[in-house]
Scaffold this motif. Structure first.
Motif: not given
Length: 340
Positions: A217-222, A247-252, A256-259, A101-103
């Motif tokens: 991490i997806l919201a950019g919280n440092m 990285i997410q070109q086939q769908g988030v 990411l979600h399935r991971d 699902g990545y790349g």
């Protein structure tokens, strides 16, 4: 009039619920509506493709062959900062690949902890890198290493789990330890992982809704990064790595979600079920943990290594979650893996 209105409202609510819960179909690489295939790939026995990248010395000349497994939101294009001199000295061949699902790698609707090990094995066999090879798993990429230790230990020459992912619902973890470690996470991350574990069918909705904050991490919280992590991130921002846009070109959802759903779901085994794959010291297994890591609590990985004494535990005092992206740490990981 009341009955028809109630039926219409019910149908409308069901329709909205269905759309909210159902993730969009993936945009498969090479399909008419999907992105183009831009990487070399191998075809697996189930028809899926895995994209890969080779680095280091040519595989025919290598003394050590290492499969590198990327983490959450990463890909085969990650850059390990090992010097060319070290790679040449040790004669290391690296095999990077995009996990399902990545790349450029096809999604796997049947993805599981177990399937990750067999993807690694089949990739190694298709590229003929030998009967035994080393694996390095980084962060979320460590759960495939646990899978390799469980399902294909006979194929391993050695393994390193770097800042390895922790499933807070592993039965082997004492309740006080897992609860304390879990409570150290940001509240939004706690809720995201709970949804992934207990109600995975709601996970796409949870990650898509706007009422409550989801994964930090997806919201950019440092705030989740240590000072050393922030310094590394600053360097990355000045020279972005290749392939980030893919990285997410086939769908988030498929990346990411399935991971997250697989890793935080119910596993087919417990880490304490693992058996030392190298009883005669013909190889070694390592955990590398940053003491300053705010994403993976060091207490859990320290505990696991104490209960599994055949795992060599390395706690780096001044490092955070991105410890392998510091050259000195990366080279230490490589040397310990292949020379111990």
């Amino acid at each position: 009039m009341i009955a028809p209105i109630a039926v219409a409202l019910t149908v409308g609510l069901l329709g909205w619920t269905y759309r909210a819960l159902k993730p969009p179909p993936p945009k498969i690489c090479g399909s008419p509506d999907g992105p183009p295939v831009t990487s070399p790939r191998i075809k697996l026995s189930d028809g899926r493709h895995l994209a890969y990248r080779e680095a280091g010395v040519p595989r025919e000349e290598a003394k050590y062959k290492i499969v590198v497994i990327h983490g959450f939101g990463s890909s085969k294009d990650l850059n390990l900062p090992a010097s060319e001199e070290l790679v040449e000295e040790l004669r290391i061949y690296f095999l990077f690949f995009d996990r399902s699902g990545y790349g450029d790698s096809d999604p796997n609707p049947s993805r599981s902890v177990k399937s990750e090990a067999y993807d690694v094995q089949e990739l190694a066999d298709k590229l003929q890198i030998g009967s035994k090879f080393y694996v390095i798993g980084i962060s979320m990429g460590a759960y495939p290493v646990y899978s390799c230790l469980k399902y294909i230990p006979h194929r391993l020459a050695g393994a390193s789990l770097v800042v390895p992912f922790v499933n807070y619902w592993w039965p082997c973890l004492p309740a006080n330890l897992s609860n304390d470690a879990f409570s150290r996470l940001l509240a939004q991350d706690q809720w995201s992982f709970r949804v992934a574990h207990y109600t995975p069918l709601l996970f796409y909705w949870w990650m898509s809704q706007k009422w409550f904050p989801s994964l930090s991490i997806l919201a950019g919280n440092m705030a989740i990064f240590s000072q050393s992590d922030l310094e590394i991130l600053k360097k990355w921002s000045e020279a972005p790595s290749v392939g980030q846009e893919k990285i997410q070109q086939q769908g988030v959802y498929e990346s990411l979600h399935r991971d997250i759903m697989v890793s935080y779901g119910k596993w087919e085994f417990d880490p304490m079920d693992l058996i030392n794959p190298f009883p005669n010291n013909e190889g070694s297994v390592h955990i590398w943990q940053g003491y300053e890591d705010r994403i993976i609590p060091f207490q859990v990985n320290r505990y696991l290594s104490e209960k599994l004494p055949w795992i060599h535990y390395h706690e780096v005092p001044d490092a955070g979650h991105l410890l392998i992206f510091e050259s000195k740490n990366c080279e230490a990981v490589l040397r310990e893996l292949v020379q111990r």
